[in-house]
Design a protein around this motif. Structure first.
Motif, PDB file in Angstrom:
ATOM      1  N   ILE A  55       0.804  -1.361  -0.003  1.00 40.05           N
ATOM      2  CA  ILE A  55      -0.123  -0.077  -0.085  1.00 40.05           C
ATOM      3  C   ILE A  55       0.883   1.296   0.252  1.00 40.05           C
ATOM      4  CG2 ILE A  55      -1.621   1.201   1.048  1.00 40.05           C
ATOM      5  CD1 ILE A  55      -2.483  -1.212   2.659  1.00 40.05           C
ATOM      6  N   MET A  56       0.552   2.329  -0.810  1.00 35.63           N
ATOM      7  CA  MET A  56       1.191   3.531  -0.920  1.00 35.63           C
ATOM      8  C   MET A  56       0.394   4.532  -0.289  1.00 35.63           C
ATOM      9  SD  MET A  56       3.221   5.573  -4.165  1.00 35.63           S
ATOM     10  CE  MET A  56       1.641   5.394  -5.117  1.00 35.63           C
ATOM     11  N   VAL A  57       0.926   5.626   0.493  1.00 40.19           N
ATOM     12  CA  VAL A  57       0.062   6.793   0.949  1.00 40.19           C
ATOM     13  C   VAL A  57       0.987   7.881   0.501  1.00 40.19           C
ATOM     14  CG1 VAL A  57      -0.481   7.983   2.940  1.00 40.19           C
ATOM     15  CG2 VAL A  57      -0.632   5.748   3.091  1.00 40.19           C
ATOM     16  N   ASN A  58       0.282   8.619  -0.356  1.00 42.66           N
ATOM     17  CA  ASN A  58       0.914  10.103  -0.748  1.00 42.66           C
ATOM     18  C   ASN A  58      -0.048  11.120   0.263  1.00 42.66           C
ATOM     19  OD1 ASN A  58       0.547   8.270  -3.780  1.00 42.66           O
ATOM     20  ND2 ASN A  58       2.270   8.632  -2.739  1.00 42.66           N
ATOM     21  N   PHE A  59       0.955  12.106   0.531  1.00 44.94           N
ATOM     22  CA  PHE A  59       0.144  13.328   0.774  1.00 44.94           C
ATOM     23  C   PHE A  59       1.016  14.505   0.409  1.00 44.94           C
ATOM     24  CE2 PHE A  59       3.513  11.984   4.147  1.00 44.94           C
ATOM     25  CZ  PHE A  59       3.908  13.012   4.523  1.00 44.94           C
ATOM     26  N   HIS A  60       0.447  15.597   0.062  1.00 53.74           N
ATOM     27  CA  HIS A  60       0.835  16.759  -0.377  1.00 53.74           C
ATOM     28  C   HIS A  60       1.097  17.726   0.915  1.00 53.74           C
ATOM     29  CE1 HIS A  60       1.106  20.938  -2.430  1.00 53.74           C
ATOM     30  NE2 HIS A  60       1.456  20.185  -3.331  1.00 53.74           N
ATOM     31  N   PRO A  61       1.902  18.737   0.645  1.00 55.54           N
ATOM     32  CA  PRO A  61       2.059  19.607   1.939  1.00 55.54           C
ATOM     33  C   PRO A  61       0.916  20.645   2.394  1.00 55.54           C
ATOM     34  CG  PRO A  61       4.018  19.854   0.312  1.00 55.54           C
ATOM     35  CD  PRO A  61       3.045  18.857  -0.173  1.00 55.54           C
ATOM     36  N   GLU A  62       0.217  20.755   1.290  1.00 60.89           N
ATOM     37  CA  GLU A  62      -1.021  21.538   1.575  1.00 60.89           C
ATOM     38  C   GLU A  62      -1.967  20.635   2.436  1.00 60.89           C
ATOM     39  OE1 GLU A  62      -3.720  21.629  -2.156  1.00 60.89           O
ATOM     40  OE2 GLU A  62      -2.102  23.031  -2.455  1.00 60.89           O
ATOM     41  N   PHE A  63      -1.787  19.654   2.475  1.00 61.75           N
ATOM     42  CA  PHE A  63      -2.611  18.727   3.488  1.00 61.75           C
ATOM     43  C   PHE A  63      -2.178  18.381   4.754  1.00 61.75           C
ATOM     44  CE2 PHE A  63      -3.534  14.319   4.935  1.00 61.75           C
ATOM     45  CZ  PHE A  63      -5.043  14.453   5.036  1.00 61.75           C
ATOM     46  N   PHE A  64      -0.915  18.137   4.634  1.00 60.82           N
ATOM     47  CA  PHE A  64      -0.169  17.949   5.765  1.00 60.82           C
ATOM     48  C   PHE A  64       1.361  18.448   5.821  1.00 60.82           C
ATOM     49  CE2 PHE A  64       2.568  15.718   9.019  1.00 60.82           C
ATOM     50  CZ  PHE A  64       1.593  16.089  10.274  1.00 60.82           C
ATOM     51  N   CYS A  65       1.708  19.667   6.439  1.00 59.59           N
ATOM     52  CA  CYS A  65       2.983  20.482   6.228  1.00 59.59           C
ATOM     53  C   CYS A  65       4.048  19.792   7.610  1.00 59.59           C
ATOM     54  CB  CYS A  65       2.777  21.853   6.388  1.00 59.59           C
ATOM     55  SG  CYS A  65       4.330  22.745   6.390  1.00 59.59           S
TER      56      CYS A  65
END
Length: 290
Positions: A84-94
């Motif tokens: 499983i891969m989890v991706n998160f952008h800085p605007e979601f979580f900095c």
């Protein structure tokens, strides 16, 4: 949307900010990936090779891989590759804003002196899988406070992954007798002087060792040439400045020891495959939050 992916988009910019992707083979990862978000990949089964930046690593089941913003990677695996891969952008979580809570930047991400792969005990794999399963369940729900719950799960994932890596690192250092002091000296020298000293010869002279010998040490212990190690450290700081500040690119270049803004831009693009301005536009601090 892919049937195996759960995705969350910024309603203003329409850009992807969070994703949980389940995979059962390596087809998706056979081509070079370079995301404008952070990636955490939990490998449940399979073994193979990882190409990250310009270094190659081997991996097996029960492992975790972590990649920073626009860090290039490609995975090739034998049959039975699942995870499983989890991706998160800085605007979601900095990571910068939450650094006192998770303390994972420099451990899981942007650690140029360590492999991006963490080998996991089976019980730790199952625990991280439980956390990610919680993320998946919450992604399928709708209603109030969804973002808060998702961010809480993500924090727990990052905190526990950081704990595992820190513990492993301490064990590795303790198990290696007579680890060359030059490794610590080189790391400290780069951290102190990377803004001014850009060539391998500079560090060889500083540490009173031949450039060839220092390069061999870097390649053996960090899996990178000395030139690559120095460039990686410069790029991490450049990304940090582009992401967190509104400084002009010209000023950032000057502070990193480049008298020519265009040379700096070429240097950045040759290492990241995009321009400094494009990096700022796609991950920068002033983008609208969700």
């Amino acid at each position: 949307m892919n049937d195996n992916a759960l995705e969350l988009f910024n309603p203003q910019s329409k850009s992807l900010v969070f994703k949980v992707f389940t995979f059962e083979n390596d087809e998706y990862f056979n081509s070079l990936k370079q995301y404008n978000y952070f990636s955490v990949i939990l490998i449940l089964s399979g073994k193979g090779s990882l190409m990250a930046d310009i270094s190659e690593y081997s991996f097996k089941e029960n492992s975790l891989m972590c990649f920073s913003l626009y860090q290039p990677f490609k995975i090739q695996c034998e049959k039975g590759f699942k995870g499983i891969m989890v991706n998160f952008h800085p605007e979601f979580f900095c990571l910068h804003k939450h650094r006192n809570e998770v303390s994972c930047n420099g451990v899981l991400f942007n650690n140029i002196y360590a492999s991006p792969i963490i080998n996991l005990p089976i019980d730790e794999t199952q625990y991280l899988l439980t956390i990610i399963t919680g993320l998946k369940i919450e992604m399928e729900r709708t209603g109030t406070h969804q973002l808060e719950v998702l961010i809480s799960y993500l924090k727990i994932l990052l905190i526990n992954a950081s704990r595992i890596k820190i513990k492993q690192t301490h064990l590795e250092y303790a198990s290696i007798e007579k680890r060359p002091v030059i490794l610590s000296n080189l790391k400290n020298a780069i951290e102190e002087h990377f803004k001014l000293l850009h060539s391998p010869g500079d560090y060889a002279e500083l540490l009173n060792i031949s450039t060839a010998a220092l390069n061999r040490i870097s390649k053996t212990h960090f899996n990178k040439t000395l030139s690559n190690l120095i460039a990686d450290r410069i790029i991490i700081e450049a990304k940090r400045q582009l992401y967190l500040t509104s400084k002009p690119v010209k000023l950032i270049a000057y502070e990193l020891g480049f008298n020519d803004e265009f040379y700096f831009s070429r240097f950045f693009k040759s290492n990241v495959a995009i321009s400094p301005q494009y990096f700022r536009d796609t991950v920068g601090f002033d983008r609208e939050s969700i």
